[in-house]
Design a protein around this motif. Structure first.
Motif, PDB file in Angstrom:
ATOM      1  N   GLU A  12      -0.687  -0.060  -8.894  1.00 54.18           N
ATOM      2  CA  GLU A  12       0.083  -1.160  -8.322  1.00 54.18           C
ATOM      3  C   GLU A  12      -0.710  -1.973  -7.303  1.00 54.18           C
ATOM      4  OE1 GLU A  12       2.895  -1.769  -9.550  1.00 54.18           O
ATOM      5  OE2 GLU A  12       3.759   0.101 -10.328  1.00 54.18           O
ATOM      6  N   PRO A  60      -3.946  -3.938  -5.361  1.00 54.55           N
ATOM      7  CA  PRO A  60      -5.071  -4.786  -5.785  1.00 54.55           C
ATOM      8  C   PRO A  60      -6.322  -3.939  -6.008  1.00 54.55           C
ATOM      9  CG  PRO A  60      -3.911  -5.797  -3.950  1.00 54.55           C
ATOM     10  CD  PRO A  60      -3.358  -4.403  -4.096  1.00 54.55           C
ATOM     11  N   THR A 117      -2.486  -7.718  -9.581  1.00 53.69           N
ATOM     12  CA  THR A 117      -2.287  -7.879  -8.135  1.00 53.69           C
ATOM     13  C   THR A 117      -3.576  -8.309  -7.447  1.00 53.69           C
ATOM     14  OG1 THR A 117      -2.602  -5.480  -7.921  1.00 53.69           O
ATOM     15  CG2 THR A 117      -0.339  -6.301  -7.978  1.00 53.69           C
ATOM     16  N   GLN A 143      -4.018 -12.050  -8.048  1.00 44.06           N
ATOM     17  CA  GLN A 143      -3.097 -12.887  -7.267  1.00 44.06           C
ATOM     18  C   GLN A 143      -3.442 -12.916  -5.788  1.00 44.06           C
ATOM     19  OE1 GLN A 143       0.415 -10.769  -8.997  1.00 44.06           O
ATOM     20  NE2 GLN A 143       1.227 -12.840  -9.266  1.00 44.06           N
ATOM     21  N   GLU A 144      -4.316 -12.049  -5.363  1.00 44.52           N
ATOM     22  CA  GLU A 144      -4.719 -11.989  -3.956  1.00 44.52           C
ATOM     23  C   GLU A 144      -5.894 -12.936  -3.736  1.00 44.52           C
ATOM     24  OE1 GLU A 144      -5.170  -8.107  -1.419  1.00 44.52           O
ATOM     25  OE2 GLU A 144      -7.079  -8.526  -2.410  1.00 44.52           O
TER      26      GLU A 144
END
Length: 645
Positions: A260, A262, A636, A639-640
């Motif tokens: 889950e 990054p 994740t 998206q960071e």
């Protein structure tokens, strides 16, 4: 003597010879003594059109295909192994005498005719035996009339060239021992063909040279001749050991734990040298990968290894990253038709326990005339089904591109280059029954006019990535065929293609992404979480001064970056708001292999080129291959925003 079809039959005495060539190809070694204990009658020439059509009158439709073999006395071609065997059975019943294909040993014995040189003529093949002895993109029309070149000392014609000839045996490695009436291994994937053919380099016409093809394959290079003899007396030897990538494969289902947080891992090589004692062919150019996850937690990668991309030596190698292992295993051979170019592979796990492998198989060298082969595995790649030919016609539109996908309806979609050149379009092959039958929906559609945005039967650009949208349309991005976004003076853009009729026609427009070129291939896929993922490059490989792209950074603002990047769409490709360079910012020097070679990765630079392929395992980790390297990261992490500074 002559039989009822007018075939001249020549008696070959029992005898012995040394089979193979010490300095020949890997499959011609070791040289070993062979004794043939019974005389046989062998046809002096290959079977002709008029002789074969006495068995199958419908075969006349193949006369003159590609401007070859149109006359009665020309060697019949476009005959598969099973059809050649059926002809022998028919002729046996017709005459009350036993006919069959020659064994591979009988064929080489007949070809050598008590010589030990490269050809029965010596170490050179005189011009009178030549019929355009060059590998080319397409065959040059030549006469295939039988018996026009001089006979060998046994009185046999056309064993060096004219057409390849089916043999009885499965192809397999030679054993290092004396053989008596050998018949080859008990099983295999490819049947032996011998003799080389027209439109083939002279080295493939040597007495010892071995070729092979799928039993169901048929094209303009392969024919056959018959022997009148009882069934072959030898005992098949056990099939060769399977390649390392298929051995000791765990079968217990793997417990995938979702990642889950990054996550971006250090890139590691998946192309590794084979074990020295394995005998695996491993060439300088390793390129064009595909990857799939397996239910047991392993990752399986394949790629091609070759000296030149158009070479007949080009073979498909594989490696496995076993569940919990830190590095990929050494390479082993995965799929190879002897002396055929094998350009293009794809892998897919359908999520229900079946792995699919698709591959191109050339008639000769180059990659212009590929047939499309498909096989499956239900045991994590430990064993594979016999390949079927999804498209048996050797032609463009069959150069497999990594990116085989499964739609929500359970349809398989396989993109394939529709051209053999560096620019043009991509076709798709579609299966609505999990690979049992296939269709090429765009075949026969008029060629596209990319610049006018007129529809056509192919995607704009080669090496395309294709994804099924939720509304039933297909979206695709391709390499080359650049589009202008805002008129003269603006930066060229990668072409985007959309089909609303399952690939029968496509409309074209400019995408928001820069174009790519030689040594580069993109990825387009749907992630398990729902978004679409595109992975590409900021600059075409032929740009002397890269422009890069702006990438968002943490805290606001942007920074120019160069090389491989990922972009996400949450609205079915209408917008792509997330874009990130594929680097964690650490400085390192990496070997990208193939056309990429060495490059430096840092905060603003990622891999500048490479042939990309990707899969997402059930733990949500995205596994991306470039030409040599394996990247791992999560949605994740994408998206960071990258760190500022």
């Amino acid at each position: 003597m002559r039989n009822s079809l007018g075939m001249e039959l020549v008696e070959l005495p029992a005898g012995s010879f040394l089979m193979g060539q010490a300095d020949g190809d890997l499959d011609e070694r070791p040289v070993h003594p062979v004794a043939l204990t019974r005389p046989i009658l062998m046809a002096a020439t290959p079977v002709t059109n008029v002789q074969y059509e006495a068995f199958d009158p419908g075969h006349r439709r193949f006369r003159g295909v590609r401007e070859l073999s149109s006359g009665d006395r020309e060697a019949v071609v476009h005959v598969g192994w099973h059809e050649a065997v059926a002809f022998c059975d028919w002729l046996s019943a017709r005459e009350g005498k036993p006919y069959r294909l020659p064994t591979e040993a009988e064929w080489e014995y007949a070809c050598r005719a008590n010589t030990s040189t490269l050809f029965h003529t010596g170490d050179l093949l005189p011009p009178e035996y030549h019929r355009h002895q060059e590998d080319g993109w397409d065959p040059v029309p030549v006469s295939l009339e039988v018996g026009t070149a001089p006979a060998n000392p046994f009185g046999l014609h056309d064993l060096h060239g004219l057409v390849e000839e089916w043999c009885l045996d499965w192809h397999g490695p030679y054993r290092d021992q004396a053989e008596v009436d050998p018949v080859g291994p008990e099983s295999g994937t490819f049947r032996v063909t011998r003799g080389g053919s027209h439109n083939t380099g002279v080295r493939y016409l040597r007495s010892a040279n071995r070729l092979g093809a799928l039993p169901g394959d048929r094209h303009w290079l392969i024919g056959f001749r018959v022997v009148q003899a009882p069934p072959a007396a030898g005992v098949p030897w056990p099939a060769p050991s399977p390649p390392a990538v298929t051995r000791e494969v765990a079968q217990a289902p793997f417990a995938w734990t979702p990642v889950e947080h990054p996550f971006f891992a250090e890139p590691i090589p998946f192309v590794r040298d084979p074990e020295p004692e394995s005998g695996t062919p491993f060439y300088p150019h390793n390129h064009c990968p595909a990857i799939a996850w397996c239910p047991n937690g392993d990752l399986l990668a394949v790629w091609y290894s070759t000296i030149t991309e158009v070479g007949r030596e080009l073979t498909i190698l594989a490696s496995r990253l076993r569940a919990g292992a830190a590095e990929w295993e050494p390479a082993s051979e995965f799929f190879k038709a002897p002396d055929r170019n094998m350009t293009g592979s794809a892998l897919l796990h359908d999520g229900q326990g079946t792995l699919y492998h698709t591959n191109g198989i050339e008639a000769a060298g180059h990659w212009a005339n590929l047939a499309l082969a498909v096989r499956t595995s239900t045991d994590n790649g430990a064993t594979w089904s016999a390949p079927c030919l999804a498209d048996p016609e050797h032609r463009p539109r069959n150069q497999v591109i990594a990116g085989l996908s499964l739609t929500e309806l359970g349809w398989l979609v396989q993109p394939c280059d529709a051209v053999w050149s560096g620019s043009g379009g991509t076709a798709i092959h579609l299966s609505r029954d999990r690979g049992l039958t296939w269709e090429d929906p765009g075949a026969g559609t008029p060629p596209p006019d990319f610049q006018a945005d007129l529809p056509g039967g192919t995607i704009a650009g080669i090496h395309a990535g294709v994804v099924a949208l939720q509304d039933g349309r297909f979206l695709a991005f391709g390499r080359g065929d650049d589009r202008l976004e805002n008129g003269p003076g603006s930066r060229h853009r990668m072409p985007m293609s959309l089909s609303a009729d399952l690939g029968r026609s496509w409309r074209y427009e400019a995408s928001p992404f820069p174009p790519i070129s030689g040594g580069q291939r993109l990825v387009l896929m749907r992630l398990r979480e729902g978004p679409l993922l595109l992975v590409s490059f900021t600059d075409a490989s032929d740009r002397t001064e890269p422009e890069g792209l702006p990438f968002p950074i943490a805290g606001g603002g942007q920074r120019q970056g160069y090389g491989a990047f990922a972009s996400l769409s949450f609205d079915e490709g209408r917008s792509w708001p997330v874009r990130k360079l594929l680097t964690d910012g650490r400085q390192r020097h990496l070997d990208g292999g193939a056309w990429t070679r060495g490059f430096s990765m840092d905060r603003d630079h990622a891999e500048p080129r490479g042939y990309l392929a990707a899969t997402q395992s059930p733990n949500r980790v995205i596994h991306l291959l470039s030409s040599r390297l394996h990247y791992r990261f999560t949605l994740t992490w994408l998206q960071e925003p990258a760190r500022g500074g």
